[in-house]
Scaffold this active site. Structure first.
Site, mmCIF file in Angstrom:
data_model
loop_
_atom_site.group_PDB
_atom_site.id
_atom_site.type_symbol
_atom_site.label_atom_id
_atom_site.label_comp_id
_atom_site.label_asym_id
_atom_site.label_seq_id
_atom_site.Cartn_x
_atom_site.Cartn_y
_atom_site.Cartn_z
ATOM 1 N N PRO A 103 0.820 -1.224 0.000
ATOM 2 C CG PRO A 103 -0.943 -1.603 1.475
ATOM 3 C CD PRO A 103 0.377 -2.168 1.032
ATOM 4 C CB CYS A 104 1.164 3.732 -2.502
ATOM 5 S SG CYS A 104 -0.486 4.105 -3.144
ATOM 6 C CG ASN A 105 -3.054 4.404 1.458
ATOM 7 O OD1 ASN A 105 -2.642 3.357 0.978
ATOM 8 N ND2 ASN A 105 -4.313 4.715 1.497
ATOM 9 C CG ASP A 106 1.082 6.099 5.576
ATOM 10 O OD1 ASP A 106 0.236 6.996 5.729
ATOM 11 O OD2 ASP A 106 1.030 5.010 6.156
ATOM 12 C CG PHE A 107 5.705 5.611 1.006
ATOM 13 C CD1 PHE A 107 6.630 6.189 1.870
ATOM 14 C CD2 PHE A 107 5.428 4.267 1.151
ATOM 15 C CE1 PHE A 107 7.262 5.439 2.839
ATOM 16 C CE2 PHE A 107 6.063 3.508 2.117
ATOM 17 C CZ PHE A 107 6.977 4.100 2.968
#
Length: 370
Positions: A103-107
């Site tokens: 998952p990419c949300n925090d990047f």
């Protein structure tokens, strides 16, 4: 009709000259990588499904139905990776390749960019743990380009952990519209080869796809009536009126927008009520967002259907997404485009088969720690 990726545990005649790689997937999504792996399989090598896991129930149902052919397949594990015992995956069989689109949300550039301090930032470590546990011959890891936003410190940490797990890595920033995908979707993808294996992966050159028609109009043409997930988005007369003032390629901030239709916000995101350009690739398909973020047709005053969004992601029309309309939207937006995945998996198979192909140098090698 669904596209089913061959299950490695099925009985079938094997050509001894064709190497078969059993693939496991973490953060599998609805099956973009799974479809890409299936399409990449050829006379030089094949990739077959061994197991997959994702935290979202609808996503697992979608993957199981389309990739395995059985919505209740036990080889598709619905679980929170943070609580999953990898021995449960090991019981489903050994793997030769591992894919994880963590998952990419925090990047993400669009997100809050919390990085390692966020809820999703540390999730890549579960991919690294799987590399250490299963020691596959190769892996493919995928994430957003915004992960570079801190000057490269995050990438150096991630790459260092992958190398320490026992792999040579080939990180590259892929622009999928340059590889035949009708969408400006840019992703960091790392291919890793186990250090004891004498195989060198090369990033496939986009020049091979220079003449591809990646226009939105071609991508959305001829969708058959039988294809699933074509429910229209309900739109108010006000939204329709607003869209009629926005030209192809434009968004809500056009200069001649009537006062009563203007959106008064401090930030002016370019994607708000943005219409496609018929002769260009679509902008990035996303998995969530409120009003004005659904992607809009270039000439008709409406949002795209999920099937049209799936077309921009290059899913085949036979692919059926499970769940309600918003769940399907999320699944499509979070997926890796199968056609883009196919290019990379083909390169992996060709690399192991010793077949040369046009290539470019990996663009993110400078972030590999010394």
């Amino acid at each position: 009709m669904t596209m089913q990726m061959e299950d490695s545990r099925a009985t079938h005649p094997q050509d001894a000259s064709v190497k078969t790689f059993r693939m496991g997937e973490l953060f599998s999504g609805p099956g973009g990588l799974g479809v890409g792996a299936h399409l990449a399989s050829n006379e030089h090598g094949k990739i077959v499904h061994q197991w997959a896991t994702d935290y979202d129930e609808d996503t697992c149902r979608t993957y199981a139905w389309n990739i395995v052919g059985d919505e209740e397949s036990r080889s598709v594990v619905h679980a929170d990776i943070r609580k999953l015992d990898y021995e449960e995956l090991a019981k489903l069989g050994d793997i030769d390749g591992l894919s994880f689109g963590f998952p990419c949300n925090d990047f993400s550039v669009v997100g809050e960019r919390k990085g390692f301090e966020g809820e999703f930032g540390p999730l890549y470590t579960y991919g690294v743990q799987a590399l250490k546990r299963f020691q596959p011959e190769w892996f493919l890891a995928e994430n957003v380009g915004g992960i570079r936003a801190d000057g490269g410190a995050t990438l150096r940490k991630i790459f260092g952990d992958m190398i320490d797990a026992g792999y040579r890595i080939y990180p590259h920033y892929y622009k999928f519209e340059e590889y035949g995908v009708p969408q400006a979707r840019h992703r960091m993808i790392v291919v890793g080869i186990r250090k004891d294996i004498d195989v060198e992966y090369k990033v496939p050159s986009p020049e091979v796809f220079a003449d591809s028609d990646v226009s939105a109009s071609t991508a959305l043409a001829g969708i058959p009536e039988w294809a699933a997930n074509q429910e229209p988005t309900r739109q108010s007369e006000r939204v329709i009126e607003r869209l009629n003032h926005i030209p192809a390629g434009g968004n809500a901030w056009v200069a001649n927008m009537p006062e009563h239709l203007r959106i008064n916000t401090r930030t002016k995101l370019s994607s708000i009520y943005r219409r496609l350009s018929s002769d260009k690739p679509a902008y990035t398909v996303t998995g969530s967002g409120g009003g004005g973020t659904h992607i809009y047709h270039w000439s008709e005053p409406r949002a795209l259907t999920n099937r049209e969004r799936a077309r921009l992601q290059t899913f085949p029309d036979s692919f059926v997404f499970k769940g309600n309309k918003e769940s399907v939207r999320k699944q499509i937006g979070m997926a890796v485009p199968p056609k883009g995945a196919k290019v990379i998996f083909e390169a992996i198979l060709n690399s192991f088969a010793g077949i040369e192909y046009p290539y470019v140098e990996p663009s993110l090698m400078k972030y590999i720690p010394n």
